[in-house]
Design an enzyme around this catalytic site. Structure first.
Site, PDB file in Angstrom:
ATOM      1  N   GLU A  26      55.717  47.257  41.682  1.00 48.28           N
ATOM      2  CA  GLU A  26      56.623  47.167  40.527  1.00 48.28           C
ATOM      3  C   GLU A  26      56.668  48.485  39.763  1.00 48.28           C
ATOM      4  O   GLU A  26      55.779  49.330  39.889  1.00 48.28           O
ATOM      5  CB  GLU A  26      56.213  46.022  39.600  1.00 48.28           C
ATOM      6  N   LYS A  87      63.287  47.614  30.459  1.00 50.13           N
ATOM      7  CA  LYS A  87      62.362  46.698  31.144  1.00 50.13           C
ATOM      8  C   LYS A  87      63.200  45.539  31.681  1.00 50.13           C
ATOM      9  O   LYS A  87      63.803  44.797  30.908  1.00 50.13           O
ATOM     10  CB  LYS A  87      61.311  46.215  30.141  1.00 50.13           C
ATOM     11  N   LYS A 160      46.677  38.789  32.233  1.00 52.61           N
ATOM     12  CA  LYS A 160      46.024  39.570  31.193  1.00 52.61           C
ATOM     13  C   LYS A 160      45.338  38.664  30.187  1.00 52.61           C
ATOM     14  O   LYS A 160      45.881  37.642  29.784  1.00 52.61           O
ATOM     15  CB  LYS A 160      47.054  40.461  30.489  1.00 52.61           C
TER      16      LYS A 160
END
Ligand code: PSU
Ligand code: MN
Length: 316
Positions: A26, A87, A160
């Site tokens: 990515e 993004k 995360k």
């Protein structure tokens, strides 16, 4: 008229022609997840790690409205260093194309593009997931719903620890996304080795993961992804006490500054990188490189059991 179809870097076209294993990578971690100028160096190291482990890297992103599967070095440099890179999640891809934008693709968008391009293995750092207080904000990453409909193996270090790990695992279950630990039954928390939860399954070798890919293909029952959680060894994780302090101050700062939406993840990552004086960055890089190496070995194992297209030779 512009042709908006996927385009392929020369190295990826050659790899596909020759029947060589390819790993998708990515670009959001490059443009939004890591600080300049380390991000460019790390992007190159990720690609080199894939090559060193027997596969061809295909870093995915958008340049001038074209989706590129296998950005070249100049394109990677552009996405790493230009300030105005969007993004892009799946829903953004066609709008950004219409605007001829430059963009970095998230786990959601990269997975969807990779699967459309016939690439079965993807390496990243950590998935997006359910944010803390999502019961109030509804902030849940589109990574989860994209993986529910995308047949790909995502090698990551879990989600995360800035997220609600338990809620994320619940959502992955609901959405029908396969989850397995790599040589472990504990689900990692990205910067930290143990995210605090068990997973039901463990896969122990690249060959076993390759068999997962074959089984899903042969069964023709599920189109969902496999989240393959690859934890950092405990002696390489971010110090858990430092982690907890940094997370607390980051969440407080987030609320204070009123940051919401897709800015949340980059904001918290940047807070970690600046307030741990590079410690979280070093850990982040380790995570990504380890995942890239494992993904390459999985792609190679899967490829070893696949016939090379007739008429093409595999280079020595
Ligand atoms: N993991 C990292 N660094 C990142 C991300 C994940 O270690 O920058 C990015 C990925 O691109 C992921 C995205 O898809 O964050 C999730 O963003 P959001 O929470 O806005 O869906
Ligand atoms: Mn979000």
């Amino acid at each position: 008229m512009t042709d908006f179809a996927l385009s392929y870097g020369d190295h990826v076209t050659r790899a596909r022609r020759d029947g060589r294993p390819v790993v998708a990578l990515e670009s959001t971690i490059i443009s939004h997840g890591l600080p300049h100028p380390d991000n460019l160096r790390v992007a190159r190291e990720i690609e080199q790690t894939v090559r060193d482990n027997g596969a061809v890297p295909a870093t995915i992103g958008m340049i001038g409205g074209k989706i590129v599967v296998g950005l070249d070095d100049a394109q990677i440099e552009h996405l790493a260093l230009a300030g105005d890179v969007a993004k892009l999640s799946v829903r953004d891809l066609a709008i950004a194309a219409a605007r001829r934008a430059d963009g970095a693709t998230t786990v959601a968008a990269t997975s969807a593009i990779a699967a459309a391009a016939g690439i079965g293995v993807f390496a990243t750092g950590g998935l997006g997931g359910v944010h803390r207080e999502a019961n109030l904000t509804f902030d849940e990453s589109a990574d989860l719903t994209a993986l529910a409909r995308t047949p790909i193996v995502v090698v990551c270090a879990g989600v995360k620890s800035i997220l609600d790990v338990g809620a994320t695992l619940e959502r992955l279950e609901t959405l029908g996304v396969s989850v397995a630990g790599y040589a472990t039954r504990r689900f990692p928390g990205f910067f930290i080795t143990d995210g605090g939860f068990d997973v039901d399954w463990q896969l122990d070798s690249p060959e076993q993961v390759a068999d997962f890919i074959r089984a899903r293909r042969d069964q023709e029952v599920s189109d969902g992804a496999l989240v393959l959680a690859n934890p950092l060894p405990a002696d390489e994780q971010l110090d858990p006490a430092l982690h907890d302090r940094t997370l607390a101050s980051g969440l407080a700062k987030l609320a204070e500054e009123g940051v919401t939406g897709k800015a949340v993840t980059p904001f918290l990552l940047a807070h970690f990188h600046s307030s741990t004086e590079g410690q979280s960055l070093a850990v982040n890089v380790r995570i990504i490189l380890r995942n890239a190496a494992l993904a390459a070995r999985i792609a190679a194992a899967e490829n070893a059991g696949t016939a090379v297209p007739v008429g093409f030779a595999v280079p020595a």
